[in-house]
Design a protein around this motif. Sequence first.
Motif, short mmCIF file in Angstrom:
data_model
loop_
_atom_site.label_atom_id
_atom_site.label_comp_id
_atom_site.label_asym_id
_atom_site.label_seq_id
_atom_site.Cartn_x
_atom_site.Cartn_y
_atom_site.Cartn_z
N HIS A 1 -13.07 -28.15 111.86
CA HIS A 1 -13.43 -27.53 113.12
C HIS A 1 -14.94 -27.35 113.14
N ASP A 2 -15.47 -27.04 114.30
CA ASP A 2 -16.91 -26.85 114.46
C ASP A 2 -17.30 -25.51 113.83
N LYS A 3 -17.90 -25.57 112.66
CA LYS A 3 -18.22 -24.36 111.91
C LYS A 3 -19.31 -23.53 112.60
N LYS A 4 -20.25 -24.19 113.27
CA LYS A 4 -21.30 -23.46 113.98
C LYS A 4 -20.70 -22.68 115.15
N ALA A 5 -19.80 -23.30 115.91
CA ALA A 5 -19.15 -22.61 117.02
C ALA A 5 -18.31 -21.45 116.50
N PHE A 6 -17.58 -21.65 115.39
CA PHE A 6 -16.78 -20.57 114.81
C PHE A 6 -17.67 -19.41 114.39
N SER A 7 -18.80 -19.70 113.79
CA SER A 7 -19.73 -18.66 113.34
C SER A 7 -20.25 -17.86 114.54
N GLN A 8 -20.57 -18.52 115.63
CA GLN A 8 -21.07 -17.81 116.80
C GLN A 8 -19.98 -16.96 117.46
N VAL A 9 -18.76 -17.46 117.50
CA VAL A 9 -17.65 -16.67 118.04
C VAL A 9 -17.40 -15.46 117.14
N TYR A 10 -17.41 -15.67 115.83
CA TYR A 10 -17.21 -14.58 114.87
C TYR A 10 -18.29 -13.52 115.03
N ASP A 11 -19.55 -13.94 115.19
CA ASP A 11 -20.65 -13.00 115.39
C ASP A 11 -20.48 -12.20 116.68
N GLU A 12 -19.99 -12.85 117.74
CA GLU A 12 -19.77 -12.16 119.00
C GLU A 12 -18.66 -11.11 118.85
#
Length: 159
Positions: free
Chosen positions: A133-144
Amino acid sequence: MKNNSNRTPPLLRGALALMGLILLALGGFSLWQWYRTRPLQAALDSFTAETPLSFRMSYPPFEVDIQDFSPQARQQLEKLAKSYRFPLIVKSEPAGGWSLSFSAPQGNVSITPSQVVFHGEDGTLLRVEYFRHDKKAFSQVYDEVERLMDQAAAEMEAA
């Protein structure tokens, strides 16, 4: 005189046959996984940034208003939902924490930090871990999500 043009050693022939059998079994397993997760994949592909979301925590007393989810985070969540590939169906329940849920024509989908859970319209239940999966997108969703939880905690302390 007999013409023996097949000079492959028997051990090598056996090893090749065994490797072929293993590849066939792995291919069949992958095909079965793909077949079982088709409705989930269609539900994930139907997600857009405008899809209504709900937020759930496994431990109270946090209440997070999902409307505070920024448009950029929604776009990253859409990118994440469309990037899930290489599923593995698991039997264990998600380890807790938070989940973002949405409804699709195929059923209800919950995205947790460790799994994607699908409740199909036909009563099926799938718990899937994805290897890609897109790890950068996951990281940004997790941060939000963490930002929203911190904001909710600060509001509770202020009250």
